[in-house]
Write a protein that holds these residues in place. Structure first.
Motif, mmCIF file in Angstrom:
data_model
loop_
_atom_site.group_PDB
_atom_site.id
_atom_site.type_symbol
_atom_site.label_atom_id
_atom_site.label_comp_id
_atom_site.label_asym_id
_atom_site.label_seq_id
_atom_site.Cartn_x
_atom_site.Cartn_y
_atom_site.Cartn_z
ATOM 1 N N PRO A 183 -8.265 -3.587 4.388
ATOM 2 C CA PRO A 183 -6.797 -3.595 4.448
ATOM 3 C C PRO A 183 -6.134 -2.280 4.027
ATOM 4 O O PRO A 183 -4.949 -2.111 4.254
ATOM 5 C CB PRO A 183 -6.436 -4.685 3.435
ATOM 6 N N LYS B 90 -2.693 -14.779 5.034
ATOM 7 C CA LYS B 90 -3.238 -13.897 3.990
ATOM 8 C C LYS B 90 -2.106 -13.142 3.276
ATOM 9 O O LYS B 90 -2.274 -12.743 2.115
ATOM 10 C CB LYS B 90 -4.226 -12.920 4.639
ATOM 11 N N HIS C 193 -10.648 -13.670 -4.164
ATOM 12 C CA HIS C 193 -11.410 -13.064 -3.076
ATOM 13 C C HIS C 193 -12.837 -13.566 -2.996
ATOM 14 O O HIS C 193 -13.517 -13.360 -2.003
ATOM 15 C CB HIS C 193 -11.383 -11.540 -3.238
ATOM 16 N N GLN C 194 -13.304 -14.217 -4.075
ATOM 17 C CA GLN C 194 -14.672 -14.725 -4.044
ATOM 18 C C GLN C 194 -14.788 -15.926 -3.115
ATOM 19 O O GLN C 194 -15.869 -16.256 -2.654
ATOM 20 C CB GLN C 194 -15.123 -15.066 -5.467
ATOM 21 N N VAL D 27 -0.072 -3.610 -4.368
ATOM 22 C CA VAL D 27 -1.360 -3.312 -5.010
ATOM 23 C C VAL D 27 -1.261 -1.937 -5.672
ATOM 24 O O VAL D 27 -1.636 -1.764 -6.819
ATOM 25 C CB VAL D 27 -2.499 -3.324 -3.974
ATOM 26 N N HIS D 28 -0.737 -0.986 -4.931
ATOM 27 C CA HIS D 28 -0.568 0.366 -5.470
ATOM 28 C C HIS D 28 0.735 0.447 -6.265
ATOM 29 O O HIS D 28 1.492 -0.530 -6.320
ATOM 30 C CB HIS D 28 -0.564 1.389 -4.336
ATOM 31 N N TYR E 170 -0.946 -13.779 -0.348
ATOM 32 C CA TYR E 170 -1.591 -13.215 -1.539
ATOM 33 C C TYR E 170 -0.616 -12.307 -2.280
ATOM 34 O O TYR E 170 -0.682 -12.182 -3.499
ATOM 35 C CB TYR E 170 -2.822 -12.389 -1.145
ATOM 36 N N ALA F 12 -11.477 -6.262 5.478
ATOM 37 C CA ALA F 12 -12.913 -6.153 5.219
ATOM 38 C C ALA F 12 -13.559 -7.493 4.907
ATOM 39 O O ALA F 12 -14.720 -7.713 5.253
ATOM 40 C CB ALA F 12 -13.135 -5.195 4.039
ATOM 41 N N LEU F 13 -12.831 -8.380 4.298
ATOM 42 C CA LEU F 13 -13.444 -9.618 3.813
ATOM 43 C C LEU F 13 -13.108 -10.823 4.689
ATOM 44 O O LEU F 13 -13.978 -11.631 4.992
ATOM 45 C CB LEU F 13 -12.967 -9.874 2.376
ATOM 46 N N TRP G 63 0.806 -1.219 0.000
ATOM 47 C CA TRP G 63 0.000 0.000 0.000
ATOM 48 C C TRP G 63 0.835 1.263 0.000
ATOM 49 O O TRP G 63 1.834 1.354 0.701
ATOM 50 C CB TRP G 63 -0.939 -0.007 1.228
ATOM 51 N N ARG H 36 -6.329 -11.174 -9.146
ATOM 52 C CA ARG H 36 -6.640 -11.739 -7.840
ATOM 53 C C ARG H 36 -8.136 -11.753 -7.539
ATOM 54 O O ARG H 36 -8.553 -12.290 -6.527
ATOM 55 C CB ARG H 36 -5.925 -10.944 -6.742
ATOM 56 N N ALA H 37 -8.939 -11.147 -8.415
ATOM 57 C CA ALA H 37 -10.371 -11.013 -8.127
ATOM 58 C C ALA H 37 -11.005 -12.364 -7.814
ATOM 59 O O ALA H 37 -11.813 -12.476 -6.890
ATOM 60 C CB ALA H 37 -11.071 -10.358 -9.304
#
Lengths: 326, 198
Positions: A260, A214, A228-229, A139-140, A217, A205-206, A102, A224-225
């Motif tokens: 996160p 985790k 997360h499902q 991610v960023h 990941y 959040a999830l 991040w 990665r979508a």
């Protein structure tokens, strides 16, 4: 006569070219020619088990140290589980996997604290590791994240290399999970002799919380979508596939809400705690207690324990903490 | 024993030097004709048409800034993502946000004062309200939008189906209250977005 023969030849060549182009077009339409298809078609590479050898007498399976100086806390916790010499041998390549995802500063608690990363890197250097590599898949924006998290400068100063895509590549690895059968993973995982997980404990959040399991990941490429499902199964799958040599969890600044990504200082509680251990489930269970969660209510922890990856109880039983002063 | 045609030195299989030259010429012609076609086929196969209409993300992973449209008063966003691509900005929180009805995420980075802004557009006010409640808890303060949670370092607020979170860079000492004008400016820009029908 000759003109007719040449015309026939031209027509023949054109027809051949047409057939070739048509075939190419059909193959392309079917996706047979896409590079991704062939990358995916490669046989997935198995990930070696990086888990440490069983501890000798006197070493704890999980140690928690508290103190305002993260480096002192890290050293105390690692010493209590056997010392860095138990985990790293001279000449080895060690991969350190912090949460460096991040574009946030250390105060915001979204990434692993740079002092924790630097201290573990320094310990590996003291153990005469050949290479110490700090890597993540942010991610960023990767370069900005590495800089703003403070990890890049701290790790470089401690003698480590800092790598992230596109400077590092991916390999399709066999994960053998129920959701994740195979996936693109940082090639460094396959190349390293030792893998040390350096997660930060925080709200998510999830999944409820994010800690060591985790944190894997961040080794993954691709989209990665899909993960997360079915996040709890995915986390358990990854935990079974990637076995760390050691986990050093950073709970110096714990994001208790808004994870996160976070961002608000009000959501960060200064706990000045670090845990070290070889049981990834115990470490995450300990992290859950910091967020006032019952680890038995976290589905991925229950799944991971069910697969024999570790013990929830080992992380929740009364632990004798090491206090390293101010 | 040699075949009669060989002996005679005639026939298409045993071409003279001149015929060979003409055959090379024919091949060249065919190649010249086929080359542009092959190029066109390759371009189409590699998604040439698709790229014209749907730009992919640049290597950094951030999205290509799109015109801010109704967000008057704000610079072009650093990221403007549809629901399907929320992972590019919020990773694990994406699925949670989609479940709450998030359909668009925009992000900015401001320099004066240094701050990060994320704007989440939901299908309706309920989604925005739920995510604000998760982020800020139950307490509300005076501030921009219809409901807000404001501190010196952060401003979270909702206006209709739009939820904004603005964080000052903690590593930079900012003047007390310098974030509030930014929040007001963002709120003004978001009014039109909040009024846009999904």
């Amino acid at each position: 006569m000759r003109a007719r023969a040449e015309r026939r030849l031209v027509l023949k060549r054109l027809a051949q070219a047409g057939v070739a182009l048509g075939t190419t077009g059909i193959l392309a339409a079917l996706g047979v020619l896409s590079p991704g298809r062939w990358r995916g078609a490669k046989k997935p590479v198995p990930i070696r088990d990086h888990a440490a050898e069983p501890a000798g007498s006197g070493a704890r399976a999980l140690a928690v140290a508290r103190g305002a100086d993260p480096a002192r806390a890290v050293r105390a916790a690692v010493d209590a589980v056997g010392g860095i010499g138990r985990f790293v041998r001279p000449g080895e390549t060690v991969l350190l996997k912090p949460n460096m995802a991040w574009d946030r500063t250390p105060e915001q608690g979204a990434n692993t604290h740079p002092a924790v990363v630097a201290c573990v890197a320094a310990l590996c250097r003291e153990a005469r590791a050949g290479r110490v590599i700090v890597a993540d898949v942010p991610v960023h924006d990767a370069a900005r994240t590495a800089e703003r998290s403070g990890i890049r400068d701290a790790a470089l100063a401690a003698g480590a290399e800092v790598l992230y895509p596109p400077r590092v590549g991916f390999t399709v690895a066999a994960l053998g999970g129920s959701v994740l059968d195979h996936w693109e993973i940082l090639s460094l995982v396959l190349e390293a002799d030792r893998v040390i997980n350096l997660p930060v404990v925080k709200d998510h959040a999830l999944s409820g919380l994010t800690c060591g399991l985790k944190n894997w990941y961040g080794l993954l490429g691709g989209t990665r979508a899909r993960l997360h499902q079915d996040i709890h199964l995915s986390i358990a799958d990854l935990g079974a596939a990637v076995r760390p040599t050691l986990t050093v969890a950073d709970a110096t600044r714990v994001m208790v809400r808004g994870g996160p990504t976070g961002g608000r200082l009000e959501d960060v509680v200064i706990m000045n705690a670090v845990a070290a251990g070889t049981d990834p489930v115990a470490i995450d269970a300990w992290g859950a207690t910091l967020l006032h969660m019952d680890p038995s209510d976290v589905p991925y922890l229950v799944l991971a324990e069910g697969r024999g990856l570790g013990s929830i109880r080992a992380g929740t039983q009364r632990l004798e903490e090491i206090h390293v002063g101010a | 024993m040699l075949a009669p045609s060989m002996v005679a030195g005639k026939g298409p299989r045993f071409a003279s030097g001149k015929t060979r030259l003409s055959r090379v010429g024919v091949l060249l012609q065919a190649l010249l004709l086929a080359a542009p076609l092959a190029g066109l086929a390759a371009w189409i196969a590699r998604g040439g048409f698709a790229r014209t209409h749907t730009p992919g993300p640049p290597p950094s992973g951030e999205s290509v800034p799109s015109p801010a449209g109704p967000l008057t008063g704000l610079p072009p966003p650093l990221a403007d993502l549809p629901a399907a691509r929320l992972e590019e900005r919020v990773d694990g929180a994406a699925e949670y946000l989609r479940r709450e009805g998030c359909r668009r995420l925009l992000a900015w980075r401001f320099e004066d004062p240094p701050a990060d802004l994320e704007v989440l557009v939901f299908d309706g006010p309920e989604g925005a309200r739920a995510v604000l409640a998760r982020d800020a808890g139950p307490e509300r303060t005076a501030g921009p939008g219809e409901e807000a949670a404001v501190s010196e370092q952060s401003i979270l607020f909702r206006r209709g189906p739009v939820y904004a979170r603005l964080f000052a860079d903690p590593s930079t000492v900012i003047r007390s209250g310098s974030l509030e004008p930014v929040g007001e400016r963002v709120d003004r820009a978001l009014r039109s977005l909040a009024e846009t029908r999904p």
